[in-house]
Motif scaffolding. Structure first.
Motif, PDB file in Angstrom:
ATOM      1  N   GLY A  40       0.795  -1.210   0.000  1.00  0.00           N
ATOM      2  CA  GLY A  40       0.000   0.000   0.000  1.00  0.00           C
ATOM      3  C   GLY A  40       0.833   1.268   0.000  1.00  0.00           C
ATOM      4  O   GLY A  40       1.659   1.467   0.872  1.00  0.00           O
ATOM      5  N   PRO A  41       0.627   2.165  -0.973  1.00  0.00           N
ATOM      6  CA  PRO A  41       1.375   3.414  -0.984  1.00  0.00           C
ATOM      7  C   PRO A  41       0.989   4.292   0.193  1.00  0.00           C
ATOM      8  O   PRO A  41      -0.117   4.188   0.730  1.00  0.00           O
ATOM      9  N   GLY A  42       1.887   5.168   0.576  1.00  0.00           N
ATOM     10  CA  GLY A  42       1.604   6.071   1.678  1.00  0.00           C
ATOM     11  C   GLY A  42       0.482   7.028   1.333  1.00  0.00           C
ATOM     12  O   GLY A  42       0.211   7.312   0.163  1.00  0.00           O
ATOM     13  N   VAL A  43      -0.182   7.552   2.353  1.00  0.00           N
ATOM     14  CA  VAL A  43      -1.286   8.480   2.150  1.00  0.00           C
ATOM     15  C   VAL A  43      -0.841   9.889   2.546  1.00  0.00           C
ATOM     16  O   VAL A  43       0.059  10.079   3.359  1.00  0.00           O
ATOM     17  N   SER A  44      -1.476  10.890   1.946  1.00  0.00           N
ATOM     18  CA  SER A  44      -1.203  12.280   2.283  1.00  0.00           C
ATOM     19  C   SER A  44      -2.099  12.714   3.438  1.00  0.00           C
ATOM     20  O   SER A  44      -3.149  12.117   3.696  1.00  0.00           O
ATOM     21  N   VAL A  45      -1.679  13.768   4.117  1.00  0.00           N
ATOM     22  CA  VAL A  45      -2.371  14.224   5.320  1.00  0.00           C
ATOM     23  C   VAL A  45      -3.346  15.342   4.989  1.00  0.00           C
ATOM     24  O   VAL A  45      -3.029  16.260   4.233  1.00  0.00           O
ATOM     25  N   VAL A  46      -4.544  15.235   5.542  1.00  0.00           N
ATOM     26  CA  VAL A  46      -5.530  16.304   5.457  1.00  0.00           C
ATOM     27  C   VAL A  46      -5.885  16.696   6.884  1.00  0.00           C
ATOM     28  O   VAL A  46      -6.537  15.942   7.602  1.00  0.00           O
ATOM     29  N   ALA A  70       6.091  13.036   6.861  1.00  0.00           N
ATOM     30  CA  ALA A  70       7.480  12.612   6.706  1.00  0.00           C
ATOM     31  C   ALA A  70       7.543  11.268   5.991  1.00  0.00           C
ATOM     32  O   ALA A  70       8.397  11.037   5.117  1.00  0.00           O
ATOM     33  N   GLY A  71       6.628  10.367   6.348  1.00  0.00           N
ATOM     34  CA  GLY A  71       6.595   9.073   5.696  1.00  0.00           C
ATOM     35  C   GLY A  71       6.248   9.166   4.228  1.00  0.00           C
ATOM     36  O   GLY A  71       6.859   8.505   3.379  1.00  0.00           O
ATOM     37  N   LYS A  72       5.270   9.993   3.905  1.00  0.00           N
ATOM     38  CA  LYS A  72       4.887  10.181   2.502  1.00  0.00           C
ATOM     39  C   LYS A  72       6.053  10.701   1.693  1.00  0.00           C
ATOM     40  O   LYS A  72       6.330  10.236   0.575  1.00  0.00           O
ATOM     41  N   ALA A  73       6.798  11.670   2.252  1.00  0.00           N
ATOM     42  CA  ALA A  73       7.938  12.260   1.549  1.00  0.00           C
ATOM     43  C   ALA A  73       9.049  11.254   1.306  1.00  0.00           C
ATOM     44  O   ALA A  73       9.796  11.355   0.324  1.00  0.00           O
ATOM     45  N   LEU A  74       9.160  10.255   2.183  1.00  0.00           N
ATOM     46  CA  LEU A  74      10.221   9.247   2.064  1.00  0.00           C
ATOM     47  C   LEU A  74       9.750   7.987   1.335  1.00  0.00           C
ATOM     48  O   LEU A  74      10.457   6.989   1.287  1.00  0.00           O
ATOM     49  N   GLY A  75       8.528   8.039   0.761  1.00  0.00           N
ATOM     50  CA  GLY A  75       8.022   6.887   0.019  1.00  0.00           C
ATOM     51  C   GLY A  75       7.594   5.730   0.902  1.00  0.00           C
ATOM     52  O   GLY A  75       7.556   4.578   0.451  1.00  0.00           O
ATOM     53  N   LEU A  76       7.262   6.015   2.149  1.00  0.00           N
ATOM     54  CA  LEU A  76       6.852   4.969   3.093  1.00  0.00           C
ATOM     55  C   LEU A  76       5.440   4.497   2.773  1.00  0.00           C
ATOM     56  O   LEU A  76       4.577   5.290   2.399  1.00  0.00           O
ATOM     57  N   SER A  77       5.201   3.211   2.931  1.00  0.00           N
ATOM     58  CA  SER A  77       3.863   2.666   2.726  1.00  0.00           C
ATOM     59  C   SER A  77       2.940   3.121   3.842  1.00  0.00           C
ATOM     60  O   SER A  77       3.375   3.583   4.904  1.00  0.00           O
ATOM     61  N   VAL A  78       1.634   2.970   3.622  1.00  0.00           N
ATOM     62  CA  VAL A  78       0.669   3.344   4.658  1.00  0.00           C
ATOM     63  C   VAL A  78       0.854   2.480   5.899  1.00  0.00           C
ATOM     64  O   VAL A  78       0.650   2.937   7.038  1.00  0.00           O
ATOM     65  N   LYS A  79       1.276   1.230   5.720  1.00  0.00           N
ATOM     66  CA  LYS A  79       1.561   0.398   6.889  1.00  0.00           C
ATOM     67  C   LYS A  79       2.707   1.008   7.691  1.00  0.00           C
ATOM     68  O   LYS A  79       2.672   1.048   8.922  1.00  0.00           O
ATOM     69  N   GLY A  80       3.723   1.501   6.983  1.00  0.00           N
ATOM     70  CA  GLY A  80       4.835   2.152   7.667  1.00  0.00           C
ATOM     71  C   GLY A  80       4.412   3.416   8.382  1.00  0.00           C
ATOM     72  O   GLY A  80       4.907   3.722   9.474  1.00  0.00           O
ATOM     73  N   SER A 181      -6.086  10.854   6.789  1.00  0.00           N
ATOM     74  CA  SER A 181      -5.702  10.526   5.418  1.00  0.00           C
ATOM     75  C   SER A 181      -6.550  11.291   4.410  1.00  0.00           C
ATOM     76  O   SER A 181      -7.704  11.638   4.662  1.00  0.00           O
ATOM     77  N   ASP A 182      -5.971  11.513   3.241  1.00  0.00           N
ATOM     78  CA  ASP A 182      -6.706  12.167   2.162  1.00  0.00           C
ATOM     79  C   ASP A 182      -7.526  11.185   1.344  1.00  0.00           C
ATOM     80  O   ASP A 182      -8.158  11.559   0.352  1.00  0.00           O
ATOM     81  N   GLN A 183      -7.516   9.927   1.739  1.00  0.00           N
ATOM     82  CA  GLN A 183      -8.272   8.914   1.004  1.00  0.00           C
ATOM     83  C   GLN A 183      -8.718   7.824   1.951  1.00  0.00           C
ATOM     84  O   GLN A 183      -8.124   7.617   3.009  1.00  0.00           O
TER      85      GLN A 183
END
Length: 359
Positions: A40-46, A70-80, A181-183
């Motif tokens: 799962g790709p990381g999610v953006s913050v709203v 920070a996780g989204k910027a580093l390509g971290l998965s949503v689990k991460g 999350s934004d989604q």
């Protein structure tokens, strides 16, 4: 299987009785397009001034958002992202603390990072975004972290004395990441499909032991796993233990100790909830060794108790072979079976982590 209603009511009134009852499956073998396994790709913050999550302050939400960002910027998965928030919950309650504790008097910040130079300067450790980036980089450097139980992955970075310290913070982390999350996503979407090991056919150790129907509900019908002999749940829990390297007593995973929240793993109907509570991955892709979970009524499963089995083989035509116990009508109930099922028939597949620390 024909059941007498009075006997069933009496059995259900006994605490600790969890039965994986037999069912007649509707094997709809129309090919299903296999899903792609993904962490799962990381999610953006709203998040804004009006954002509210019950049980958390605006400060905590802001810090959780900084971690997710920070996780989204580093390509971290949503689990991460959820693991990272979980650690901050377990270390500081999602607050930037300017104090340490007994084992780490120099620990500071959201992640209680030590002043040994490994985590940057004092200012870095007190900065939510920078401290989160440093934690996440360390997490990403752990081989196979996405395949581990969340608390174990966290412990590989934090090195707590208790590797299971973070278990109780996982539900809160999931709640926060979902809320900010934004989604929309489910924890299922953030899991990795972990291949397991298939057993050598009917190697269930207690295949000749009496069932509860033969000797009643007592110790004589109760397996070492604290399930009832030759029920679907007992066979599936045996496979879980076997794949995790526990093949003799004392077994590692039991009905009463599997879940970290003190609840029993229970009958088939509650197994998905048990996996979620433990932070183990689930998904929609069959993998050898995964537990097959049928919600009540799914694919012809019992309308009250559901059913569990184990993936024995995955085919190329949108189907898989499952193995289990108590999946046929009398006189073949409470015995081993295999059958081919379409990928889209079960409710979910419950995966095992690739590795877990010995307790």
């Amino acid at each position: 299987m024909e059941r007498k209603s009075l006997a069933l009511v009496a059995l259900l009134a006994i605490p600790g009785l969890f039965l994986g009852l037999i069912f007649t499956m509707l094997l709809l073998l129309a090919p299903a397009k296999p899903a792609v396994a993904s962490c799962g790709p990381g999610v953006s913050v709203v998040i804004d001034a009006d954002t509210k999550v019950e049980g958390y302050t605006s400060e905590q939400l802001k810090n959780a958002g900084a971690i997710m960002g920070a996780g989204k910027a580093l390509g971290l998965s949503v689990k991460g992202q959820m693991i990272s928030v979980m650690v901050a919950l377990g270390e500081s309650g999602l607050r930037v603390l300017d104090t340490g504790d007994g084992p780490g008097p120099d620990s500071r910040g959201l992640f209680q990072q030590r002043g040994n130079g490994a985590w940057g300067s004092y200012a870095d450790r007190m900065n939510p975004a920078i401290s989160a980036r440093n934690f996440i980089k360390a997490l990403q450097a752990v081989p196979g972290w996405e395949l581990m139980e969340p608390t174990i992955a966290a412990n590989k970075v934090q090195r707590n004395a208790d590797p299971y310290h973070y278990r109780k913070y996982w539900p809160g982390a999931v709640k926060l990441v979902q809320a900010l999350s934004d989604q929309k996503f489910s924890p299922d979407d953030s899991s990795c499909a972990i291949p397991g090991q298939s057993g050598a056919g009917d190697d269930y150790p207690w295949k000749n032991f009496p069932t509860w129907m033969q000797v009643g509900v007592n110790k004589a019908s109760t397996s070492p796993l604290d399930m009832y002999y030759r029920e679907c749940v007992d066979f599936a829990l045996w496979r879980v233990n076997q794949q995790m390297g526990s093949t003799s007593a004392p077994f590692r995973f039991l009905n009463g100790t599997f879940r970290p929240d003190g609840q029993r793993l229970g009958s088939a109907v509650t197994w998905k909830a048990g996996w979620d509570a433990k932070g183990w991955p689930t998904g929609s892709t069959p993998r050898v060794g995964a537990v097959v979970w049928y919600a009540p009524g799914a694919g012809g499963a019992d309308p009250t108790f559901g059913h569990v089995a184990v993936v024995k083989e995955v085919k190329d035509n949108g189907s898989y072979v499952e193995e289990g116990y108590n999946g046929n009508p009398p006189p073949n109930d409470h015995s081993y079976y295999t059958r081919t099922v379409a990928n889209n028939v079960p409710s979910a597949f419950l995966y095992l982590p690739a590795q877990e620390e010995n307790k």
